[in-house]
Scaffold this motif. Structure first.
Motif, mmCIF file in Angstrom:
data_model
loop_
_atom_site.group_PDB
_atom_site.id
_atom_site.type_symbol
_atom_site.label_atom_id
_atom_site.label_comp_id
_atom_site.label_asym_id
_atom_site.label_seq_id
_atom_site.Cartn_x
_atom_site.Cartn_y
_atom_site.Cartn_z
ATOM 1 N N LEU A 3 0.812 -1.210 0.000
ATOM 2 C CA LEU A 3 0.000 0.000 0.000
ATOM 3 C C LEU A 3 0.847 1.261 0.000
ATOM 4 N N ILE A 4 2.056 1.183 0.517
ATOM 5 C CA ILE A 4 2.896 2.361 0.705
ATOM 6 C C ILE A 4 4.184 2.204 -0.083
ATOM 7 N N GLU A 45 -15.825 8.146 8.238
ATOM 8 C CA GLU A 45 -15.911 7.230 7.105
ATOM 9 C C GLU A 45 -14.913 6.091 7.198
ATOM 10 N N TYR A 46 -13.691 6.379 7.654
ATOM 11 C CA TYR A 46 -12.623 5.377 7.620
ATOM 12 C C TYR A 46 -12.270 4.802 8.982
ATOM 13 N N ARG A 47 -12.942 5.245 10.001
ATOM 14 C CA ARG A 47 -12.587 4.854 11.364
ATOM 15 C C ARG A 47 -12.525 3.342 11.542
ATOM 16 N N GLY A 48 -13.467 2.642 10.999
ATOM 17 C CA GLY A 48 -13.505 1.198 11.165
ATOM 18 C C GLY A 48 -12.437 0.446 10.406
ATOM 19 N N GLN A 49 -11.727 1.132 9.516
ATOM 20 C CA GLN A 49 -10.699 0.492 8.693
ATOM 21 C C GLN A 49 -9.284 0.718 9.216
ATOM 22 N N PRO A 213 -6.752 -1.311 -1.947
ATOM 23 C CA PRO A 213 -7.387 -2.221 -0.984
ATOM 24 C C PRO A 213 -8.838 -2.494 -1.367
ATOM 25 N N ALA A 214 -9.333 -3.629 -0.978
ATOM 26 C CA ALA A 214 -10.703 -4.010 -1.330
ATOM 27 C C ALA A 214 -11.722 -2.989 -0.835
ATOM 28 N N PHE A 215 -11.459 -2.410 0.335
ATOM 29 C CA PHE A 215 -12.387 -1.432 0.882
ATOM 30 C C PHE A 215 -12.508 -0.211 -0.028
ATOM 31 N N GLU A 298 -8.556 7.885 -4.598
ATOM 32 C CA GLU A 298 -7.340 8.575 -4.181
ATOM 33 C C GLU A 298 -7.347 8.862 -2.681
ATOM 34 N N MET A 299 -8.480 9.396 -2.176
ATOM 35 C CA MET A 299 -8.533 9.698 -0.749
ATOM 36 C C MET A 299 -8.564 8.419 0.069
ATOM 37 N N CYS A 300 -9.186 7.392 -0.452
ATOM 38 C CA CYS A 300 -9.201 6.113 0.257
ATOM 39 C C CYS A 300 -7.778 5.578 0.423
ATOM 40 N N LEU A 301 -7.003 5.603 -0.636
ATOM 41 C CA LEU A 301 -5.607 5.192 -0.545
ATOM 42 C C LEU A 301 -4.833 6.068 0.432
ATOM 43 N N GLN A 302 -5.077 7.362 0.402
ATOM 44 C CA GLN A 302 -4.387 8.274 1.293
ATOM 45 C C GLN A 302 -4.686 7.956 2.763
ATOM 46 N N MET A 303 -5.923 7.646 3.087
ATOM 47 C CA MET A 303 -6.267 7.336 4.474
ATOM 48 C C MET A 303 -5.561 6.059 4.943
#
Length: 539
Positions: A3-4, A45-49, A213-215, A298-303
């Protein structure tokens, strides 16, 4: 799955190897992290991930309804609140830029972190300075009480580094376009030299798209913004030599936090007689949000990436054995691009009408009143200034006509004169209960604010054409721009969550309470008790 891109992995490991263990009964290091444009909505939005850095912070004291309580939700004002305990009305930082007709140069626009007295300067070609910040910061409070305390500020933007670092810093570094830079004449630490060399080598090599990621997969779809362009399904592939793409990617925050970790190790922060302060301004979330919006791949990957990068930072700090406390927040929230919001069924919103840009509005008014343009200066919302060359009678007529025109426009919620804003009492209730006038009052400075303050309707994006640069932004008085998380963590603390509204100006006095430090100046914030048991952080 990778991921990074670990551009700074070697430096992070180097930082870890340099640090030596030391424990103390009280915090020896304060770490303050600002994630630019990290809204409360993104946290929700992303807390659970989150599994790494954010997950750790969420096991501490969680204030999900933090507020940049003022009305000017831009980067510079927001950062000025975090470590001063003061709102922009007190810090003097009312916006990223404002108009000063007395400025000693042809360009009358003032950038918040510049020195306008430098010959040949302009708001676009400026010398970075802390002189516009009117109040001291937590680092200065610490140095006043204990002169041996050291303050290190590293950020992706000069205004973030300066506004949180303040007037007395030991090291202050920000991204200068192709590397980290500082004030003229400052010696460059070896860590900065190594980091800049590592970044240059990395950027010189083209990078493939990151794995998704799948999410994130449901968030990956193209959103048309006009001119045949789309956003929303990017994965940060980058051509060789593209520093702009590097800045708007997870790699940027990794470099910022790695530089902070390296300076922590080389300077042995937290291992002296007095408590030190490490300030980190992670800016990539903001650049990504502006460039492609807040709800795509893009923001999902960033988080996901930032969660991992924070985890790496904490691993370095843990290995050192230094007892540290962390506070994380943001300078403002953000609004997604209206094209995607419209597809999702959001009611209202859209892009701002060109007619609301002060220069365009001023031309129409000048033509009607028989005056020579320009008569108005400013943007499409916020502070609007009347030209000082007008006579009192002309000024009165322009203000009346501008007020009527702004008020009549369907994209405008309200327009207020500076007299109305100045006369509004300081708010007393929780930040979520404030009126618009109260919000504006707390980012009003009589020497810097406009003659009119224009408030757009909710979800109106003050970017006319998304094909010419940024597609989304912030800066409004509405909750999506004001609400940010406030998180505290320290090893051994009992975690809890407090859902009621608090303010970013509460962070500095809270940290002062943790350190047993007396706040030496009048501020707007209050100490938050981080001990849910019988103890009290704020004694």
């Amino acid at each position: 799955m990778k991921l990074i891109r670990p551009i700074a992995a070697a430096l992070v490991l180097l930082a870890a190897s340099h640090a030596t263990a030391q424990q103390a009964p009280a915090p020896k290091l304060v770490v303050v992290i600002s994630v630019d444009q990290f809204s409360a909505d993104l946290l929700a939005e992303y807390r659970g991930q989150f599994r790494e850095g954010f997950a750790r912070l969420l096991s501490g004291a969680v204030f999900p309804a933090g507020y940049q309580s003022h009305g000017a939700t831009e980067t510079c004002p927001g950062h000025s609140t975090i470590l001063t305990g003061a709102r922009p009305a007190r810090t003097g930082i009312i916006a990223n830029d404002w108009t000063d007709f007395t400025a000693p140069r042809e360009d009358k626009t003032v950038y918040c972190s510049e020195d306008t007295s430098v010959p040949g300067s302009s708001s676009n070609n400026y010398t970075v300075s802390d002189k516009n910040l009117k109040v001291p910061t937590l680092g200065e409070w610490m140095k006043l009480a204990n002169p041996g305390s050291r303050v290190v500020s590293v950020a992706g933007k000069d205004r973030a580094a300066v506004m949180m670092g303040g007037h007395k810093v030991d090291e202050l570094w920000w991204w200068g376009g192709k590397g980290f830079v500082s004030y003229a004449g400052r010696a460059e630490p070896a860590m900065v030299t190594r980091m800049n060399a590592g970044i240059a080598e990395r950027v010189a090599t083209a990078q493939p798209a990151m794995d998704l990621p799948a999410f994130c997969e449901p968030r990956s779809r193209p959103i048309a913004i006009g001119g045949g362009q789309t956003v929303g399904e990017g994965r940060f592939a980058r051509e060789a030599g593209d520093y702009r793409a590097f800045r708007a990617s997870p790699e940027f925050d990794e470099s910022i936090l790695a530089l902070g970790a390296g300076l922590f190790a080389d300077m042995k922060l937290g291992q002296g007689a007095d408590t030190d302060l490490l300030i980190l301004g992670a800016s990539a979330t903001d650049y990504i949000g502006h460039s492609v919006g807040t709800r795509g791949s893009e923001m999902c990957l960033q988080m996901f990436a930032l969660d991992h990068t924070l985890g790496q930072l904490f691993a370095v700090l843990d290995k050192s054995g230094v007892d540290y406390v962390v506070a994380l927040t943001a300078d403002h929230g953000g609004l997604d691009l209206p094209e995607r919001s419209g597809e999702a069924g959001s009611v209202g919103g859209g892009r701002v009408d060109r007619a609301l840009i002060a220069g365009n509005m001023g031309k129409e008014i000048a033509a009607k009143l028989g005056l020579k343009a320009p008569v108005l200066h400013g943007g499409s919302f916020g502070d609007v200034y009347v030209d000082p060359k007008l006579t009192p009678a002309q000024r009165k007529a322009v203000l009346a006509e501008a007020t009527a025109r702004y008020t009549a426009h369907p994209q405008v919620k309200a327009v207020f004169t500076r007299a109305q804003v100045a006369a509004t009492p300081k708010p007393k209730g929780p930040p979520e209960s404030w009126t618009i006038l109260e919000e504006l009052n707390q980012s009003y400075d009589p020497a810097r604010s406009g003659d009119l303050l224009v408030v757009l309707q909710p979800r109106i994006t003050p970017i006319v054409d998304p094909t010419k640069g940024y597609v989304a932004t912030h800066g409004s008085v509405w909750g999506y721009d004001r609400r940010v998380p406030i998180l505290f963590w320290r090893k051994g603390m009992t975690g809890f969550e407090q859902p009621l509204g608090v303010e970013t100006v509460d962070i500095a006095p809270t940290l002062a309470g943790v350190l047993g430090l007396k706040v030496p100046v009048e501020i707007d914030g209050k100490c938050l008790d981080l001990d849910p048991g019988p103890g009290d952080t704020c004694k």
